[in-house]
Motif scaffolding. Structure first.
Motif, PDB file in Angstrom:
ATOM      1  N   LYS A  32      18.772  42.405  65.882  1.00  0.00           N
ATOM      2  CA  LYS A  32      19.429  41.818  67.039  1.00  0.00           C
ATOM      3  C   LYS A  32      20.933  41.688  66.832  1.00  0.00           C
ATOM      4  CE  LYS A  32      16.795  38.782  69.750  1.00  0.00           C
ATOM      5  NZ  LYS A  32      16.188  37.452  69.813  1.00  0.00           N
ATOM      6  N   GLY A  33      21.288  41.165  65.681  1.00  0.00           N
ATOM      7  CA  GLY A  33      22.706  40.976  65.375  1.00  0.00           C
ATOM      8  C   GLY A  33      23.447  42.299  65.344  1.00  0.00           C
ATOM      9  N   TRP A  34      22.842  43.287  64.685  1.00  0.00           N
ATOM     10  CA  TRP A  34      23.496  44.588  64.568  1.00  0.00           C
ATOM     11  C   TRP A  34      23.531  45.338  65.888  1.00  0.00           C
ATOM     12  CZ3 TRP A  34      26.497  45.817  60.722  1.00  0.00           C
ATOM     13  CH2 TRP A  34      26.302  45.204  59.488  1.00  0.00           C
ATOM     14  N   LEU A  35      22.485  45.115  66.704  1.00  0.00           N
ATOM     15  CA  LEU A  35      22.377  45.850  67.964  1.00  0.00           C
ATOM     16  C   LEU A  35      23.573  45.559  68.869  1.00  0.00           C
ATOM     17  CD1 LEU A  35      20.614  47.767  69.484  1.00  0.00           C
ATOM     18  CD2 LEU A  35      19.260  45.867  70.348  1.00  0.00           C
ATOM     19  N   GLU A  36      23.970  44.312  68.893  1.00  0.00           N
ATOM     20  CA  GLU A  36      25.099  43.940  69.741  1.00  0.00           C
ATOM     21  C   GLU A  36      26.362  44.700  69.335  1.00  0.00           C
ATOM     22  OE1 GLU A  36      24.593  39.800  70.880  1.00  0.00           O
ATOM     23  OE2 GLU A  36      26.770  39.641  70.746  1.00  0.00           O
ATOM     24  N   LEU A  37      26.597  44.749  68.029  1.00  0.00           N
ATOM     25  CA  LEU A  37      27.751  45.500  67.530  1.00  0.00           C
ATOM     26  C   LEU A  37      27.599  46.986  67.846  1.00  0.00           C
ATOM     27  CD1 LEU A  37      30.326  46.013  65.905  1.00  0.00           C
ATOM     28  CD2 LEU A  37      28.953  45.879  63.803  1.00  0.00           C
ATOM     29  N   ALA A  38      26.390  47.508  67.656  1.00  0.00           N
ATOM     30  CA  ALA A  38      26.151  48.937  67.891  1.00  0.00           C
ATOM     31  C   ALA A  38      26.415  49.299  69.357  1.00  0.00           C
ATOM     32  CB  ALA A  38      24.724  49.294  67.504  1.00  0.00           C
ATOM     33  N   ILE A  39      26.020  48.422  70.275  1.00  0.00           N
ATOM     34  CA  ILE A  39      26.248  48.691  71.695  1.00  0.00           C
ATOM     35  C   ILE A  39      27.738  48.708  72.003  1.00  0.00           C
ATOM     36  CG2 ILE A  39      25.963  47.765  74.025  1.00  0.00           C
ATOM     37  CD1 ILE A  39      23.223  46.715  73.133  1.00  0.00           C
ATOM     38  N   LEU A  40      28.443  47.681  71.516  1.00  0.00           N
ATOM     39  CA  LEU A  40      29.891  47.637  71.756  1.00  0.00           C
ATOM     40  C   LEU A  40      30.550  48.871  71.148  1.00  0.00           C
ATOM     41  CD1 LEU A  40      30.693  43.850  71.079  1.00  0.00           C
ATOM     42  CD2 LEU A  40      30.419  44.998  73.282  1.00  0.00           C
ATOM     43  N   ALA A  41      30.111  49.262  69.948  1.00  0.00           N
ATOM     44  CA  ALA A  41      30.704  50.429  69.284  1.00  0.00           C
ATOM     45  C   ALA A  41      30.440  51.705  70.071  1.00  0.00           C
ATOM     46  CB  ALA A  41      30.156  50.548  67.862  1.00  0.00           C
ATOM     47  N   SER A  42      29.225  51.808  70.655  1.00  0.00           N
ATOM     48  CA  SER A  42      28.899  53.029  71.397  1.00  0.00           C
ATOM     49  C   SER A  42      29.781  53.170  72.639  1.00  0.00           C
ATOM     50  CB  SER A  42      27.419  53.038  71.792  1.00  0.00           C
ATOM     51  OG  SER A  42      27.182  52.083  72.802  1.00  0.00           O
ATOM     52  N   LEU A  43      30.280  52.028  73.131  1.00  0.00           N
ATOM     53  CA  LEU A  43      31.120  52.076  74.324  1.00  0.00           C
ATOM     54  C   LEU A  43      32.601  52.221  73.977  1.00  0.00           C
ATOM     55  CD1 LEU A  43      29.381  49.274  76.419  1.00  0.00           C
ATOM     56  CD2 LEU A  43      29.479  51.706  76.994  1.00  0.00           C
TER      57      LEU A  43
END
Lengths: 197, 122
Positions: free
Chosen positions: B18-29
């Motif tokens: 969950k914690g990493w997913l948020e960063l991964a989403i922001l990074a993908s954008l």
């Protein structure tokens, strides 16, 4: 691209279940969520070449079940419960949360207290009338209008035994109506969820 | 990492994801405006953070409420509109801060967990 009827029905059933699971989120929000998820399903379906029943099942499976996804939309679990609960306590906790950030919430909180207090008082008076018929009544006098115990000797009991059904049914109805009104209004509450680093 | 107080206890793997997913989403954008399925595809290529694909949509909704991303419906040749997302300035700053934190965190915890991984190889 037109899907055979059966596949379309499966997609519709999934979206219907999602709509139900989303509970009492604001309707425009629900519609937007459904449109986005629908787009996802259609696009995955189109990318899969010829869509078969098995492929559609696989698409929906990797999407996750409506029961799995829907709660995640309800950012604030306390508010989500308050919007769909029948319990005055749970509903009032949601209203209380809203009242800490908004004047509308505060107004609703006061309204909730008045509604519940009056409703419960009526029920108590209705039950009380059964056990203490001479002390408890709907007293009307020149200077009094009071449901409960009377202290004004000039006042007379206008309802008599009718206070029992009136108190029990009227009071319960008021409690239910208050719950419904609060829940309905909570749909418009916008609260950022509490965060902790 | 953002954690709700009202969240029930979950298993450790979900919490870490969950914690990493948020960063991964922001990074993908970071470089592009993307719609949900784009983001999912990118995450599936570059990470294995995403379990149920549908869970990304509520997270996008929350990131938007928090002002980190914004969105717009765009008509597409696919026949149905797509909801595109992009980083706001606040989102860019948050993404950089999270990336720095994550990077430092990884370096530090690496030496801490190394003996555990070595033990496994034995």
């Amino acid at each position: 691209m037109s899907h055979p009827e059966k596949l379309q029905q499966r997609i519709d059933a999934y979206l219907m279940q999602l709509r139900r699971s989303l509970g009492e989120l604001p309707p425009d929000e629900v519609n937007e969520i459904l449109q986005e998820i629908r787009g996802h399903i259609l696009e995955r379906a189109e990318a899969s070449g010829e869509l078969t029943d098995e492929r559609l099942v696989a698409i929906l499976k990797s999407l996750g079940s409506p029961e799995e996804i829907a709660p995640l939309y309800q950012a604030d679990a306390l508010m989500a419960r308050a919007r769909s609960s029948l319990s005055p306590r749970v509903v009032m906790r949601g209203v209380h949360r809203w009242s800490t950030v908004s004047a509308w919430g505060l107004a609703l909180f006061v309204l909730g207290i008045v509604g519940y207090a009056t409703g419960f008082a009526l029920v108590v008076a209705g039950v009380g009338k059964i056990f203490a018929p001479n002390q408890i009544g709907a007293w009307v006098g020149p200077h009094t209008f009071d449901i409960g115990v009377n202290s004004d000797p000039t006042a007379r009991d206008v309802l008599g035994w009718w206070l029992v059904p009136f108190g029990l049914f009227g009071g319960s109805a008021l409690v239910v109506a208050t719950t419904r009104a609060l829940r309905w209004t909570l749909r418009f509450a916008r609260i950022r969820r509490p965060t902790a680093a | 990492m953002v954690i709700t107080r009202s969240e029930p206890a979950e298993n450790w793997e979900t919490q870490i994801r969950k914690g990493w997913l948020e960063l991964a989403i922001l990074a993908s954008l970071w470089g592009d405006k993307l719609y949900g399925l784009d983001i999912i595809r990118r995450l599936q290529t570059d990470s294995d953070l995403l379990l149920a694909e549908g869970t990304i949509y509520p997270i996008l909704g929350r990131l938007k409420r928090d002002g980190l991303i914004d969105s717009k419906w765009v008509e597409s040749e696919a026949g149905h509109p797509r909801k595109y997302y992009w980083l706001t300035n606040t989102g860019r700053r948050r993404a950089i801060a999270m990336a720095r934190y994550a990077s430092t965190f990884l370096t530090r915890i690496d030496s801490l967990i190394e003996p555990l991984l070595a033990k496994e190889k034995e």
